[in-house]
Motif scaffolding. Sequence first.
Motif, mmCIF file in Angstrom:
data_model
loop_
_atom_site.group_PDB
_atom_site.id
_atom_site.type_symbol
_atom_site.label_atom_id
_atom_site.label_comp_id
_atom_site.label_asym_id
_atom_site.label_seq_id
_atom_site.Cartn_x
_atom_site.Cartn_y
_atom_site.Cartn_z
ATOM 1 N N THR A 69 0.834 -1.207 -0.031
ATOM 2 C CA THR A 69 -0.189 0.262 -0.072
ATOM 3 C C THR A 69 0.795 1.206 0.079
ATOM 4 O OG1 THR A 69 -0.298 -0.098 2.474
ATOM 5 C CG2 THR A 69 -1.963 -1.068 1.129
ATOM 6 N N ALA A 70 1.866 1.444 0.767
ATOM 7 C CA ALA A 70 2.619 2.624 0.886
ATOM 8 C C ALA A 70 3.395 2.730 -0.666
ATOM 9 C CB ALA A 70 3.876 2.335 1.917
ATOM 10 N N TYR A 71 3.808 1.918 -1.255
ATOM 11 C CA TYR A 71 4.302 2.068 -2.538
ATOM 12 C C TYR A 71 3.368 2.527 -3.654
ATOM 13 C CZ TYR A 71 7.305 0.888 -6.553
ATOM 14 O OH TYR A 71 8.091 0.962 -7.757
ATOM 15 N N TRP A 72 2.130 1.773 -3.564
ATOM 16 C CA TRP A 72 1.306 2.000 -4.663
ATOM 17 C C TRP A 72 0.164 3.282 -4.223
ATOM 18 C CZ3 TRP A 72 2.614 0.219 -9.074
ATOM 19 C CH2 TRP A 72 3.067 -1.085 -9.004
ATOM 20 N N GLN A 73 0.353 3.626 -3.125
ATOM 21 C CA GLN A 73 -0.632 4.872 -2.725
ATOM 22 C C GLN A 73 -0.727 6.364 -3.459
ATOM 23 O OE1 GLN A 73 -3.223 4.366 -0.293
ATOM 24 N NE2 GLN A 73 -4.101 6.025 -1.380
ATOM 25 N N GLY A 74 0.650 6.546 -3.748
ATOM 26 C CA GLY A 74 0.769 7.739 -4.503
ATOM 27 C C GLY A 74 0.256 7.564 -5.992
ATOM 28 N N MET A 75 0.411 6.522 -6.473
ATOM 29 C CA MET A 75 -0.416 6.586 -7.753
ATOM 30 C C MET A 75 -1.876 6.486 -7.782
ATOM 31 S SD MET A 75 -0.123 3.027 -10.351
ATOM 32 C CE MET A 75 -1.229 2.083 -9.627
ATOM 33 N N PHE A 76 -2.350 5.704 -6.748
ATOM 34 C CA PHE A 76 -3.930 5.855 -6.446
ATOM 35 C C PHE A 76 -4.259 7.163 -6.241
ATOM 36 C CE2 PHE A 76 -3.865 1.246 -6.545
ATOM 37 C CZ PHE A 76 -5.349 1.122 -6.884
ATOM 38 N N ASP A 77 -3.658 8.194 -5.488
ATOM 39 C CA ASP A 77 -3.906 9.444 -5.161
ATOM 40 C C ASP A 77 -4.008 10.135 -6.499
ATOM 41 O OD1 ASP A 77 -4.117 8.786 -2.577
ATOM 42 O OD2 ASP A 77 -2.106 9.615 -1.986
ATOM 43 N N TRP A 78 -3.071 10.084 -7.328
ATOM 44 C CA TRP A 78 -3.144 10.779 -8.590
ATOM 45 C C TRP A 78 -4.307 10.238 -9.498
ATOM 46 C CZ3 TRP A 78 -1.713 8.490 -13.678
ATOM 47 C CH2 TRP A 78 -1.519 9.422 -14.610
ATOM 48 N N LEU A 79 -4.348 9.043 -9.626
ATOM 49 C CA LEU A 79 -5.326 8.587 -10.519
ATOM 50 C C LEU A 79 -6.802 8.940 -10.044
ATOM 51 C CD1 LEU A 79 -4.545 4.785 -11.023
ATOM 52 C CD2 LEU A 79 -4.548 6.426 -12.840
ATOM 53 N N ARG A 80 -6.848 9.257 -8.517
ATOM 54 C CA ARG A 80 -8.386 9.652 -8.160
ATOM 55 C C ARG A 80 -8.218 11.106 -8.118
ATOM 56 N NH1 ARG A 80 -7.527 7.441 -3.730
ATOM 57 N NH2 ARG A 80 -6.745 9.205 -2.555
ATOM 58 N N GLU A 81 -7.200 11.941 -7.558
ATOM 59 C CA GLU A 81 -7.384 13.167 -7.647
ATOM 60 C C GLU A 81 -6.996 13.998 -8.935
ATOM 61 O OE1 GLU A 81 -4.960 14.205 -4.346
ATOM 62 O OE2 GLU A 81 -5.711 12.826 -2.942
ATOM 63 N N THR A 82 -6.514 13.433 -9.644
ATOM 64 C CA THR A 82 -6.148 14.197 -11.085
ATOM 65 C C THR A 82 -7.041 13.397 -12.359
ATOM 66 O OG1 THR A 82 -4.095 14.982 -10.231
ATOM 67 C CG2 THR A 82 -4.170 14.980 -12.819
ATOM 68 N N VAL A 83 -6.728 12.221 -12.585
ATOM 69 C CA VAL A 83 -7.155 11.526 -13.542
ATOM 70 C C VAL A 83 -8.606 11.295 -13.565
ATOM 71 C CG1 VAL A 83 -7.139 9.567 -15.241
ATOM 72 C CG2 VAL A 83 -5.073 10.339 -14.076
ATOM 73 N N LEU A 84 -9.215 10.793 -12.608
ATOM 74 C CA LEU A 84 -10.428 10.759 -12.229
ATOM 75 C C LEU A 84 -11.372 12.224 -12.073
ATOM 76 C CD1 LEU A 84 -13.211 9.109 -11.593
ATOM 77 C CD2 LEU A 84 -12.506 9.116 -9.107
ATOM 78 N N ALA A 85 -10.901 12.871 -11.027
ATOM 79 C CA ALA A 85 -11.242 14.535 -11.127
ATOM 80 C C ALA A 85 -11.491 15.281 -12.516
ATOM 81 C CB ALA A 85 -10.287 15.294 -10.119
ATOM 82 N N GLU A 86 -10.536 15.058 -13.567
ATOM 83 C CA GLU A 86 -10.731 15.667 -14.686
ATOM 84 C C GLU A 86 -11.582 14.863 -15.677
ATOM 85 O OE1 GLU A 86 -6.988 17.043 -16.143
ATOM 86 O OE2 GLU A 86 -6.712 18.168 -14.547
ATOM 87 N N GLY A 87 -12.229 13.602 -15.417
ATOM 88 C CA GLY A 87 -12.960 12.958 -15.954
ATOM 89 C C GLY A 87 -12.267 11.911 -17.076
ATOM 90 N N LYS A 88 -10.875 11.741 -16.925
ATOM 91 C CA LYS A 88 -10.409 10.948 -17.822
ATOM 92 C C LYS A 88 -10.770 9.396 -17.595
ATOM 93 C CE LYS A 88 -8.224 14.387 -19.524
ATOM 94 N NZ LYS A 88 -8.745 15.620 -19.083
ATOM 95 N N ILE A 89 -11.276 9.081 -16.537
ATOM 96 C CA ILE A 89 -11.694 7.589 -16.243
ATOM 97 C C ILE A 89 -12.923 7.862 -15.393
ATOM 98 C CG2 ILE A 89 -9.357 6.588 -16.404
ATOM 99 C CD1 ILE A 89 -9.189 6.686 -13.140
ATOM 100 N N ASN A 90 -13.552 6.656 -15.204
ATOM 101 C CA ASN A 90 -14.700 6.444 -14.430
ATOM 102 C C ASN A 90 -14.375 5.914 -12.978
ATOM 103 O OD1 ASN A 90 -16.474 7.332 -16.651
ATOM 104 N ND2 ASN A 90 -16.477 5.459 -17.323
ATOM 105 N N ALA A 91 -15.156 6.353 -12.005
ATOM 106 C CA ALA A 91 -15.017 5.806 -10.642
ATOM 107 C C ALA A 91 -14.797 4.240 -10.709
ATOM 108 C CB ALA A 91 -15.910 6.276 -9.844
ATOM 109 N N LYS A 92 -15.427 3.586 -11.258
ATOM 110 C CA LYS A 92 -15.465 2.200 -11.588
ATOM 111 C C LYS A 92 -14.315 1.620 -12.155
ATOM 112 C CE LYS A 92 -17.727 1.576 -16.024
ATOM 113 N NZ LYS A 92 -18.970 0.890 -16.618
#
Length: 256
Positions: free
Chosen positions: A198-221
């Motif tokens: 989790t510590a290694y992958w958390q930064g990637m997940f934060d970026w996917l959620r806070e940037t990629v998802l927030a800008e509508g580039k992916i869906n929450a699912k």
Amino acid sequence: MSDNTHRRVKGREIERRGQVKEGSTTDQRLLDSRGPTDWVHTDPWRVLRIQSEFVEGFGSLAELGPAIAVFGSARTPTDHPFYAIAEDAGRKLAEAGFAVITGGGPGAMEAANKGACEAGGVSVGLGIELPFESGLNQWVDKGINFRYFFARKTMFVKYSQGFVVLPGGLGTLDELFEALTLVQTQKVTSFPIVLIGTAYWQGMFDWLRETVLAEGKINAKDLDMMVVTDDVDEAVSLMVAAREDRWPTPAPERPE
């Protein structure tokens, strides 16, 4: 009406008039060992090499049975905690009845192969020709070396029922996002993708959620396609559950 036009038949091809090029026959060129060797690097010959990699891969792995791909860095030292985690994952997957498929290299891949091999499971390595790696690790029981990444990737996806992803670099990320894309676009039947660390992958997940998802580039699912954990047992149980959903055990027949 006879056709007296000068012509030449070359396999399925027919040449007439100005298109006729005199020269040796195909058999003569095949059997004549003299001449330049540049032909082995031409695109038509590469097509045959690519075909042979698919044929060999399909033939070698067709009867493998349920298998899980384990990805992770080739640069993981043997004394690193994630080497031990990868070895534990390989062992527990084998004990659960899975073959373990890795890239066949050192580091986390070697550890997963070692765990599977020592547990008496099937340890598979799908190697790739690279200028800085020297073949398959010693714990691979069934190994195939590939020249082409895309042929190798096809084998991972076709013969794996799930992915376990340990910390890694560009190669690991490439395999991870390839799998996510194939599931998202429904090019493959959905399968579990579990990231350990989790510590290694958390930064990637934060970026996917806070940037990629927030800008509508992916869906929450899309984020739900991945599970992140520090628990090897949880990762294995998710693979087992997916196998049972995909190939449920037939109910016992009722007595007459």
